[in-house]
Write an enzyme that holds these catalytic residues in place. Structure first.
Site, PDB file in Angstrom:
ATOM      1  N   ASN A 434      11.155   7.949   8.487  1.00 62.45           N
ATOM      2  CA  ASN A 434       9.713   7.796   8.652  1.00 62.45           C
ATOM      3  C   ASN A 434       9.244   8.575   9.878  1.00 62.45           C
ATOM      4  O   ASN A 434       9.612   8.243  11.010  1.00 62.45           O
ATOM      5  CB  ASN A 434       9.343   6.320   8.824  1.00 62.45           C
ATOM      6  N   GLU A 435       8.490   9.652   9.654  1.00 62.95           N
ATOM      7  CA  GLU A 435       7.742  10.388  10.674  1.00 62.95           C
ATOM      8  C   GLU A 435       8.594  11.074  11.741  1.00 62.95           C
ATOM      9  O   GLU A 435       8.071  11.462  12.777  1.00 62.95           O
ATOM     10  CB  GLU A 435       6.705   9.467  11.340  1.00 62.95           C
ATOM     11  N   ASP A 436       9.881  11.267  11.497  1.00 68.11           N
ATOM     12  CA  ASP A 436      10.689  11.957  12.500  1.00 68.11           C
ATOM     13  C   ASP A 436      10.348  13.434  12.606  1.00 68.11           C
ATOM     14  O   ASP A 436      10.489  14.035  13.673  1.00 68.11           O
ATOM     15  CB  ASP A 436      12.184  11.777  12.187  1.00 68.11           C
ATOM     16  N   SER A 490       9.296  10.871   5.160  1.00 70.01           N
ATOM     17  CA  SER A 490       7.918  10.514   4.834  1.00 70.01           C
ATOM     18  C   SER A 490       7.137  10.535   6.140  1.00 70.01           C
ATOM     19  O   SER A 490       7.420   9.739   7.033  1.00 70.01           O
ATOM     20  CB  SER A 490       7.839   9.131   4.198  1.00 70.01           C
ATOM     21  N   HIS A 510       0.801  11.176   5.659  1.00 73.57           N
ATOM     22  CA  HIS A 510       0.328   9.965   6.310  1.00 73.57           C
ATOM     23  C   HIS A 510      -1.036  10.299   6.890  1.00 73.57           C
ATOM     24  O   HIS A 510      -1.145  11.130   7.796  1.00 73.57           O
ATOM     25  CB  HIS A 510       1.286   9.531   7.421  1.00 73.57           C
TER      26      HIS A 510
END
Length: 873
Positions: A434-436, A490, A510
């Site tokens: 997530n969002e790395d 993501s 996102h």
């Protein structure tokens, strides 16, 4: 068939103490295992409840201490048999754990997500009068994390949301706190501990299959890995549904792996709303050739075909799921762990959560990468209710390391969890993190997507985790499960759009320029979408009963109190939440009134998004938006957050707005939004009332009406559009009646860029007088075969410029107290029943129009006991 395996769960009789093995601290009784330290300290009255008031601050010391759990147990009689193996099985230890059996170190664990099997055959007490002593010493994950940061100076540790210590620790990242949850870094035996004795066991069972072109036949292989048996005389059998297969194994097992072919006529497993959720019970059993039972496993699975469609089109590259050759619009939500103390959750509660999502017409739930790989009960419930699962690997918002011992641990973690979850038909995608990649972009870490394709070289950059996300994890997913796509992150675009910038043409996005970022008006959400919106959201308070349970002082139960602000962990919420409410509504600052306004505002925001982005589902070959997942479905403690259902499973009004927007067939009406901060250059007649486009709100109103359907057949219906005075409740003109041919599995426009004009309200020389204008709502209803199936209402924005004299609201109740009937003489905005635990409503958070009674089924309370509120009340 009975099994020769004996398994004893070491559940009761545990004790714990502060410090390590040598500590002289008093041993205290612990909860039954699974358990964790905060729950046990609460059990013994050593800490205040961290969920109440600001008590979280008083318990943070717990995370920096060492804690020891101990247990005594008898040696099972079965161990005395010939060829017996005895294992201590730890399904999950959180996190840095040294395990001692009868004084001997048998295990050192450092990953919360990994299960361990330790051979203790020769270590158990042989004297029946002697008990075995088991001790588990848990070191501070926070302190270990800080040590690892110092040890690995070669790596640039970056984390968002929390302190840096979480970066190198394989533990649920949200335990360090997040912008919706408390800082409670737990430890303890968080999953079952058991003693297992056997001669031979089925260590792993895999069902691998392909469906025929007509999807009616599954042809595949059963792979079985056997442990603990050296003989070549075995019988392997398995049953799928009512079909049974047997095979005699004559040769010595190679690596302990057996394979059997099968072919089966199958009923497909479908997502909810597209077909039935057919599930098959598979029993696998192992015997000796003389019929002696050895082991048995039972698996529940479903047969379905999964595709992630990423193809070039007029809008860039598509991103949507195709299940069983049918395109699926994935409307739903993101999931965080449902409790800060995971061992409080039960299988029943997981089922309740998934049932609630399904009843809300949510097709997909995304398991976020800062939590845990959820227990089997979560995925079993998703299988049962037909909810698709997007599964992140457990990495979130950080530049994670990739030194050798870390990679070894990651591989074990990933293989174990992919194997555990691969038979669940609900799991349709694995995502690397997530969002790395947003960390990469924000901090300028080295990432040459096109220029560097050598995984080994990635380990030498300041973004070594690329090796994990683009090499190791996809390799494991490909090897351990078949037919389930992998996505690097993501959000993730195509390597060149990874995407802090949010590329709406490729991959998933996102969208946080509403609430975070540029704080756009939520009415702009229809224009802020992408190919798949896997996060976006808007905050709201829960219902007041939830806040009253966790904030015990009456003086603190006001918006903006220290206790209230402390509980809301979102950065800048003091400005952001009030700004969004005040921008749209006349502000009320008592707790019930303010909570209600935040809820209506959140519901409005999600309504704009879900309706418009579902409209962009379009038709086959023109799928501009493939799915929408709100941040977030749930909370991990009682609080105000982006959740649409609170910690106690009490829905907010936004939950019902989503449900209506995701009905199998629905109608939507939306005004065209004109930013209030922009003054049209050509509006010479417009009066400057601070920053509002009067024409767009009061006079020349431009709007669209459309119908969305997930049905696979064409439907025919009729849409009626009405224009109703907010002031009087009367219709301002004759309704528009439009026949509509409803396209299968797509959206059908009824009216595009349609303008409704009122007579001139004033001339350019007359001072503007709001009392002389007649603002109106637009109502759209859809009927099929003479039956109304859906309706929607569009209000002028912002609501705060409207006045609400007596609405003529009337609420009546059925004689049995099971139904409430809501009516009004004039349009009502945001009618909300105050919900609480144990109460279930069939609908809530709706608008009420003259002549249209809203009927609400009520469970758990007499309907007349419900309290209610609406905007302007």
């Amino acid at each position: 068939m009975a099994s020769s395996i004996t398994s004893v769960t070491l559940q009761e009789g545990w004790r714990f103490k502060q410090g390590g093995r040598s500590s002289t601290a008093l041993l205290l009784p612990a909860n039954d295992v699974p358990t964790e330290i905060y729950r046990d300290l609460l059990l013994n009255g050593k800490i205040a409840d961290p969920f109440q008031n600001m008590n979280e601050l008083s318990v943070r010391w717990v995370a920096d201490e060492t804690w020891t759990y101990s247990h005594e147990f008898e040696t099972p009689a079965a161990i005395r048999g010939e060829n017996m193996n005895t294992m201590l099985v730890f399904e999950g230890l959180d996190t840095y754990a040294s395990v001692y059996l009868n004084g001997e170190l048998i295990l050192e664990a450092d990953n919360m997500f990994v299960a361990h099997r330790v051979d203790v055959t020769t270590l158990l007490q042989v004297d029946p009068s002697q008990k075995n002593a088991l001790e588990i010493v848990f070191d501070s994950a926070r302190q270990k994390g800080l040590e690892l940061v110092k040890e690995h100076k070669e790596h640039r540790f970056i984390v968002h949301q929390t302190e840096i210590s979480r970066g190198p620790v394989r533990k649920a990242q949200y335990h360090w706190g997040w912008d919706w949850g408390p800082l409670l870094i737990t430890c303890g035996p968080w999953k079952p501990v058991r003693l297992e004795t056997y001669t031979v066991r089925l260590a792993d069972v895999t069902i691998e299959y392909e469906l025929s072109d007509d999807l009616k036949i599954a042809k595949g292989k059963l792979h079985v890995r056997v442990e603990g048996w050296g003989s070549d005389q075995l019988l392997l059998g398995f049953t799928i549904g009512k079909t049974e297969y047997w095979d005699e194994v004559q040769d010595v097992l190679k690596d302990g792996v057996l394979t059997m072919d099968f072919e089966l006529d199958v009923d497909l497993w479908w997502p909810r709303g597209y077909g039935s959720q057919s599930l098959y019970q598979t029993r696998v059993y192992l015997e000796t050739t003389d019929g002696t039972p050895l082991d048995e496993k039972n698996i529940t699975t479903g047969f379905r075909k999964v595709e992630l469609i990423q193809e070039p089109d007029a809008n860039g590259t598509s991103f949507y799921f195709r299940i069983n050759n049918v395109d699926i619009f994935s409307g739903g939500s993101c999931w965080i762990p449902a409790d800060s103390f995971l061992t409080q959750l039960t299988a029943e509660k997981y089922r309740d959560w998934m049932k609630l999502a399904a009843e809300g017409n949510q097709t997909m739930v995304r398991v976020w990468g800062g939590g845990i790989y959820e227990p089997d009960a979560f995925y079993a419930a998703a299988d049962e209710f037909g909810v698709l699962i997007w599964q992140d690997f457990m990495f979130a918002c950080a530049n994670h390391p990739a030194h050798q011992s870390y990679l070894v641990s990651i591989e074990t973690e990933a293989r174990q969890n992919v194997r555990r979850l691969r038979d669940h038909p609900s799991v349709v995608i694995w995502a690397g993190n997530n969002e790395d990649y947003q960390i990469v972009e924000r901090y300028g870490l080295e990432y040459r997507f096109e220029q560097d394709k050598d995984p080994q070289s990635w380990l030498k950059t300041d973004f070594p985790a690329r090796y994990i996300y683009e090499y190791l994890l996809p390799k494991i997913v490909n090897e351990e499960t078949k037919g389930v796509p992998y996505h690097p992150s993501s959000p993730f675009g195509n390597g060149t759009s990874t995407t802090l910038k949010v590329d709406p043409t490729v991959g998933d996005i996102h969208q946080w320029n509403v609430w975070h970022g540029t704080m756009e008006p939520y009415q702009k959400l229809p224009d802020l979408g992408g190919r798949f919106v896997s996060e976006f959201g808007m905050e709201a308070y829960p219902h007041t009963e939830t806040l009253e349970q966790c904030i015990t002082r009456a003086d603190d139960r006001i918006p903006g109190s220290m206790a209230m602000d402390f509980r809301n962990k979102a950065i800048g919420h003091e400005r952001r939440l009030v700004s969004y409410v005040a921008e749209n509504f006349t502000l009320r600052y008592d707790l019930p009134g303010f909570a209600h306004l935040t809820q209506v505002m959140q519901a409005d925001a999600l309504g704009w998004a879900y309706q418009a982005w579902r409209r962009q589902w379009g038709a086959q070959g023109q799928r501009k938006c493939g799915g929408v997942l709100v941040w977030q479905l749930n909370d991990c403690w009682p609080t105000m957050s982006w959740a649409v259902v609170d910690y106690y499973l009490v829905p907010k009004p936004a939950y019902y707005v989503m449900r209506r927007a995701m009905e199998p067939v629905t109608v939507s009406v939306q005004r065209k939004f004109r930013p209030w901060t922009v003054r049209p250059a050509d509006a010479l007649w417009q009066r400057d009332t601070s920053h509002i486009d009067m024409r767009a709100i009061w006079k020349d109103v431009e709007f669209d009406v459309w119908v969305a359907s997930n049905k696979r057949e064409e439907l025919h219906g009729e849409v009626i559009v009405k224009f109703i005075s907010i002031r009087s409740g009367k219709e301002l003109s004759a309704p528009l009646v439009k026949p509509v041919k409803i396209a299968p599995n797509g959206t059908s426009d009824v009216l595009q860029n349609h303008t409704f004009q009122l007579p001139h309200l004033e001339d350019d020389k007359t001072p503007f007088d709001l009392s002389k204008v007649d603002p109106f709502v637009i109502s759209a209803t859809l009927s099929i075969d003479g039956n109304e199936v859906a309706s929607d209402t569009s209000w002028p924005d912002p609501i705060k410029y409207l006045t609400f004299p007596d609405r003529g609201v009337e609420v009546k109740y059925s004689d049995d107290g099971a139904r409430a009937f809501v009516s009004a003489r004039r349009p009502v905005k945001g009618f909300v029943f105050s919900e609480k635990q144990g109460v279930k409503l069939s609908d809530n958070g709706f608008d009420v129009l003259p002549g249209r009674m809203r009927e609400v089924a009520v469970e758990g309370i007499e309907a007349e006991q419900l309290q209610w509120m609406y905007v302007g009340m």
